[in-house]
Design an enzyme around this catalytic site. Structure first.
Site, PDB file in Angstrom:
ATOM      1  N   ARG A  92       0.819  -1.211   0.000  1.00 21.00           N
ATOM      2  CA  ARG A  92       0.000   0.000   0.000  1.00 21.00           C
ATOM      3  C   ARG A  92       0.852   1.261   0.000  1.00 21.00           C
ATOM      4  O   ARG A  92       0.509   2.247  -0.646  1.00 21.00           O
ATOM      5  CB  ARG A  92      -0.956   0.003   1.204  1.00 21.00           C
ATOM      6  CG  ARG A  92      -1.683   1.324   1.389  1.00 21.00           C
ATOM      7  CD  ARG A  92      -3.015   1.164   2.033  1.00 21.00           C
ATOM      8  NE  ARG A  92      -3.955   0.445   1.194  1.00 21.00           N
ATOM      9  CZ  ARG A  92      -4.737   1.016   0.284  1.00 21.00           C
ATOM     10  NH1 ARG A  92      -4.655   2.311   0.055  1.00 21.00           N
ATOM     11  NH2 ARG A  92      -5.579   0.301  -0.423  1.00 21.00           N
ATOM     12  N   CYS A 116      -2.978  -4.115   3.472  1.00 22.63           N
ATOM     13  CA  CYS A 116      -4.002  -4.757   4.287  1.00 22.63           C
ATOM     14  C   CYS A 116      -5.392  -4.281   3.868  1.00 22.63           C
ATOM     15  O   CYS A 116      -5.595  -3.108   3.568  1.00 22.63           O
ATOM     16  CB  CYS A 116      -3.783  -4.436   5.764  1.00 22.63           C
ATOM     17  SG  CYS A 116      -2.207  -5.012   6.427  1.00 22.63           S
ATOM     18  N   ASP A 124      -8.351   9.095  -3.160  1.00 24.23           N
ATOM     19  CA  ASP A 124      -8.956  10.286  -3.757  1.00 24.23           C
ATOM     20  C   ASP A 124      -8.322  11.571  -3.236  1.00 24.23           C
ATOM     21  O   ASP A 124      -8.138  12.536  -3.990  1.00 24.23           O
ATOM     22  CB  ASP A 124     -10.464  10.326  -3.474  1.00 24.23           C
ATOM     23  CG  ASP A 124     -11.221   9.209  -4.166  1.00 24.23           C
ATOM     24  OD1 ASP A 124     -10.580   8.463  -4.928  1.00 24.23           O
ATOM     25  OD2 ASP A 124     -12.434   9.073  -3.935  1.00 24.23           O
ATOM     26  N   ILE A 329     -11.762   5.033  12.254  1.00 24.90           N
ATOM     27  CA  ILE A 329     -10.913   5.297  11.096  1.00 24.90           C
ATOM     28  C   ILE A 329     -11.025   4.193  10.048  1.00 24.90           C
ATOM     29  O   ILE A 329     -11.251   4.464   8.870  1.00 24.90           O
ATOM     30  CB  ILE A 329      -9.458   5.501  11.554  1.00 24.90           C
ATOM     31  CG1 ILE A 329      -9.390   6.740  12.469  1.00 24.90           C
ATOM     32  CG2 ILE A 329      -8.522   5.672  10.349  1.00 24.90           C
ATOM     33  CD1 ILE A 329      -8.058   6.979  13.111  1.00 24.90           C
TER      34      ILE A 329
END
EC number: 2.5.1.7
Length: 420
Positions: A92, A116, A124, A329
């Site tokens: 990532r 993950c 975005d 989150i």
């Protein structure tokens, strides 16, 4: 298939030293592409994410020398070319190459990032910032090309982050370091790792002010030079070991810890009744008695870190009473719950919250790590459990915790990695 085998129930004792911050180093390495000279990083953790980033740099034409925890990177040979998709798709943090390549060449061609699966973590915000700085976005199969007109220098801009995002804040800083003009980031994330990246950039000659606050200003410069940089300690690894020490230790010192990076986490431990001594750069965790349940609600730094709610969950199961965890989150950060339940924990997901009842004596079982921090939770649970625990899908664990098998063995754990 590799797996971790733990024979639990043994009290751990001794010392463990926290490595350099994973969430810093995965941004620091791509940032080095912006330099016109050699950059040396000290305190680099021995994790697979670093191995993959090194390979990406080398495939692109850079040279890397590694000696223990020291990494020397010469980015001068890095070419303007599409990124190696295999490594990009598994990592990532590969999205940090967007900002550094944009800053160096005015374009980046990369595969879409992996990592993950924790629910929506859209890029975005990154793309919106790049567009504000004069770049356009093109999708080409499984790749994405982000480019200015004719590879021109990216432009400074005033950017408001609609959501507090560590990744988008860092990526915008990277793109802005060599931009034409001033960039202002409002509603910026404030994590210590952002300060660490800004420190590296400034040591390379960038002009970044305000890192660690909600407003960051970057005055673009034309060139950056080589430097040497010490990676900050990994606050998530530190918190994971502290929770582990409280759960199954009989006196463990965690070294290379910055208390100020863990204040909200430490406050929750104190509310539970965890006995510990905070030193200048270490925390000594005693063997614990009765613990009280607490509720946890994650929030952006300096709040309780989402990355610590899973590693702390096994400790919560030792408390006498009922509590809950709300992750504001990452909504899908609950995949450790059914695995802990498989080990006998009284824990479930109800209405988007994790609800637990303790104390629970865990029993060893075959379990599967679904992500990095869930894997850390399962390791702690395995150490606490009676009997043998077999953890599969361990690549998630190894990509984020440096020398974890060796560290726990040194503390007295019966733990080993098996290659099937």
């Amino acid at each position: 298939m590799r797996k971790i085998i733990i024979n639990g129930g043994k009290k751990l004792q001794g010392e463990v030293t926290v490595s350099g911050a994973k969430n810093s180093v995965v941004a620091l390495i791509p940032a080095i592409i912006l330099s016109d000279g050699v950059v040396t990083l000290d305190g680099v953790p021995a994790i697979s994410d670093v191995d993959n980033l090194i390979e990406i740099i080398e495939v692109m034409g850079g040279s890397v020398k590694r000696d223990g925890e020291t990494l020397e990177i010469d980015p001068r040979g890095v070419k303007d070319m599409p990124m190696p998709f295999g490594k990009i798709n598994s990592l990532r943090a590969s999205y940090y190459f967007y900002g550094s390549l944009l800053g160096r060449y005015g374009q980046a061609i990369v595969g879409l990032p992996g990592g993950c699966d924790l629910g929506p973590r859209p890029i975005d915000l990154h793309l919106k910032a790049f567009e504000a700085m004069g770049a356009s976005i093109f999708y080409e199969g499984e790749a994405m090309r982000i480019a200015t007109d004719a590879g021109q220098r990216i432009k400074g801009a005033h950017i408001y982050m609609d959501t507090v995002s560590v990744g988008a804040t860092i990526n915008t800083m990277l793109a802005a370091a060599k931009a034409d003009g001033r960039t202002v980031i409002e509603n910026a994330a404030r994590e210590p790792e952002i300060i660490d990246v800004a420190t590296l950039l400034n040591n390379m000659g960038a002009r970044v002010r305000g890192a660690g606050t909600e407003v960051i200003t970057i005055e673009g410069v034309e060139s950056l030079h080589g430097t040497r940089h010490q990676v900050i300690p990994d606050r998530i690894e530190a918190g994971s070991y502290i929770a582990m020490a409280a759960a199954i230790g009989k006196g463990i010192k965690i070294k290379n810890v910055l208390y100020e990076h863990l204040e909200s986490f430490i406050c929750k431990l104190e509310a539970m009744g965890v006995r510990m001594t905070v030193e200048e750069d270490a925390i000594f965790v005693e063997e614990q008695g009765d613990l009280k349940p607490v509720d946890i609600k994650t929030s952006p730094y300096p709040g309780f870190a989402t990355d610590l709610q899973q590693p702390m969950t096994p400790l919560l199961l030792k408390a006498s009473g009922r509590g809950k965890i709300i992750d504001t989150i990452y909504e899908k950060r609950v995949n450790h719950v059914p695995e802990l339940a498989r080990m006998g924990a009284d824990i479930q997901v109800l209405g988007g919250q994790i609800v637990y009842n303790g104390p629970t004596q865990l029993s060893g079982a075959p379990v599967k790590a679904s992500d990095l921090r869930a894997g850390a939770a399962l390791v702690t649970a395995g150490l606490m459990a009676d009997g043998q625990t077999e953890i599969t899908n361990i690549e998630f664990i190894l990509r984020g915790y440096s020398n974890i098998i060796e560290n726990l063995s040194d503390l007295g754990a019966d733990i080993r990695l098996i290659e099937d």
